[in-house]
Design a protein around this motif. Sequence first.
Motif, PDB file in Angstrom:
ATOM      1  N   VAL A 289       1.021  -1.313   0.052  1.00  0.00           N
ATOM      2  CA  VAL A 289      -0.073   0.026   0.042  1.00  0.00           C
ATOM      3  C   VAL A 289       0.983   1.207   0.077  1.00  0.00           C
ATOM      4  O   VAL A 289       0.657   2.123  -0.747  1.00  0.00           O
ATOM      5  N   SER A 290       1.960   1.423   0.856  1.00  0.00           N
ATOM      6  CA  SER A 290       2.717   2.201   0.679  1.00  0.00           C
ATOM      7  C   SER A 290       3.566   2.570  -0.729  1.00  0.00           C
ATOM      8  O   SER A 290       3.402   3.768  -1.092  1.00  0.00           O
ATOM      9  N   GLY A 291       3.705   1.604  -1.387  1.00  0.00           N
ATOM     10  CA  GLY A 291       4.293   1.811  -2.685  1.00  0.00           C
ATOM     11  C   GLY A 291       3.340   2.264  -3.585  1.00  0.00           C
ATOM     12  O   GLY A 291       3.473   3.063  -4.565  1.00  0.00           O
ATOM     13  N   ILE A 292       2.013   1.764  -3.349  1.00  0.00           N
ATOM     14  CA  ILE A 292       0.841   2.403  -4.246  1.00  0.00           C
ATOM     15  C   ILE A 292       0.649   3.854  -4.011  1.00  0.00           C
ATOM     16  O   ILE A 292       0.545   4.764  -5.025  1.00  0.00           O
TER      17      ILE A 292
ATOM     18  N   LEU B 234       8.010  10.173   2.902  1.00  0.00           N
ATOM     19  CA  LEU B 234       7.011   9.639   4.216  1.00  0.00           C
ATOM     20  C   LEU B 234       6.416   8.336   3.612  1.00  0.00           C
ATOM     21  O   LEU B 234       6.547   7.604   4.518  1.00  0.00           O
ATOM     22  N   SER B 235       6.127   8.139   2.325  1.00  0.00           N
ATOM     23  CA  SER B 235       5.432   6.734   2.077  1.00  0.00           C
ATOM     24  C   SER B 235       6.639   5.811   2.007  1.00  0.00           C
ATOM     25  O   SER B 235       6.181   4.694   2.378  1.00  0.00           O
ATOM     26  N   LEU B 236       8.006   6.122   1.568  1.00  0.00           N
ATOM     27  CA  LEU B 236       8.957   5.463   1.692  1.00  0.00           C
ATOM     28  C   LEU B 236       9.248   4.880   3.201  1.00  0.00           C
ATOM     29  O   LEU B 236       9.601   3.744   3.336  1.00  0.00           O
ATOM     30  N   GLY B 237       9.153   5.830   3.917  1.00  0.00           N
ATOM     31  CA  GLY B 237       9.592   5.441   5.194  1.00  0.00           C
ATOM     32  C   GLY B 237       8.455   4.496   5.935  1.00  0.00           C
ATOM     33  O   GLY B 237       8.951   3.499   6.669  1.00  0.00           O
TER      34      GLY B 237
END
Length: 424
Positions: A144-147, A250-253
């Motif tokens: 989901v973070s990747g999306i 932030l998403s990658l974290g």
Amino acid sequence: MTYRDVASKQVFTWACVSIGARMPVAMAPLALVFLVRERPGGYSLGATLAAVYVIGEIIGAPLLGLRLRPERARPQLAAGLATGAAGFAGLGALPGAHPMVLAAFAVLAGIAPAQATGALRVLLTTLVPERAVAQALSFESLLVSGIWAVSPAAVTGLALGVAPRVPLLLAAVLLVSSAAGLWLLPAGWDAGDGDRAGGPLLRPLLAAWPAYVTGAAGLTTLGLAELVLPALLEQRGVGVGWSGPLLVGLSLGAGLGAFLYGLRSWPGRLRTHSVVLLCGTSVCVALVALIPAAAGIAVMLAMSGMLQSGALLTRNLSLREALPPSALAAGYSLMYAAAGAGYAATGSLAGVLLRVVAPSTAVLVGVALTLVLAALGWWGEVRRAGRSAQGVQPVAPPGAAAVGSAPGPEGPSVSGGSDPECRL
């Protein structure tokens, strides 16, 4: 208990289906803004359509999630995804329609597939061994973070480089492909012998309210930070264009935090993990509001995402312990709705605060609100555990032994890390 237990053809198929179901959700708000931005008052109309879409999700998740039954999961999910695809297709095909028509399509696109998130999460946990449930949920969070990291760039590129309607038409295609892909996965999941009698779901769902509160708290702080970030950067004298890269960080974290979560077992109770991680997230976001340099803001945002993903994962595991198998999809849907409601309320709060206080102060107000919600959720968990200790029989978690007393919903972790439910 490693990620090797999650690496299978079935899980790969599930990931493809999940991307098709979830990427439209990540694309929708920004795609709606681009769809109508060239009309008179386009940005205001786009924001309104995005809000209507989110409201549709908030309504649809609990409404349809409560009606979802394990034995009929596939046709119900497919119908919802296909109907949502019709809503997105209508938006893409009629960009110049009356605002009320566009709003109707946006509501349809939000409501119809809203139960898919909870159902797909339950379905994932049936595709892996019981010992690998924590790793499976970590993998889901990483996906989901990747999306969410890819979607804004995809929407912007397609809307500006091809046509504003293309992202919405792509969302419709993705939902249709996801609905078709369901026939490559199991038709449903085992509800457990005790749940086939058709017992009511509402009571155990309401009893799990602390998980919903802390789930909403996990998004409140970061939601406010995201929405206020452009104004905060302007206040610090940093180019507003850095907002996008900072949010990608932030998403990658968050993805890194989800991955680290599954690498080992963690001592202590899930409610303790949750409150500690939420407090850590709050500290990082508070530092985002106080640090003047862009580099420091980037580091704190990445760290807050990493801690927040762990906090949300503990909530998923706590909910899985607290509910019977037949109520899990509805419980996850309720948590999804609670998080969406918290995010929507955060947006409204940000709009009000930015009129009267500096952006940094607005972020600190969001931090204070998160801490209040975290304390309320923790108190609810402690209260529920106390009632269980006084003789109220708790709901046995999925996979618990059928012989003897079921452990409490926040029982101590098993030595050696053999209990996947008591990981971070």
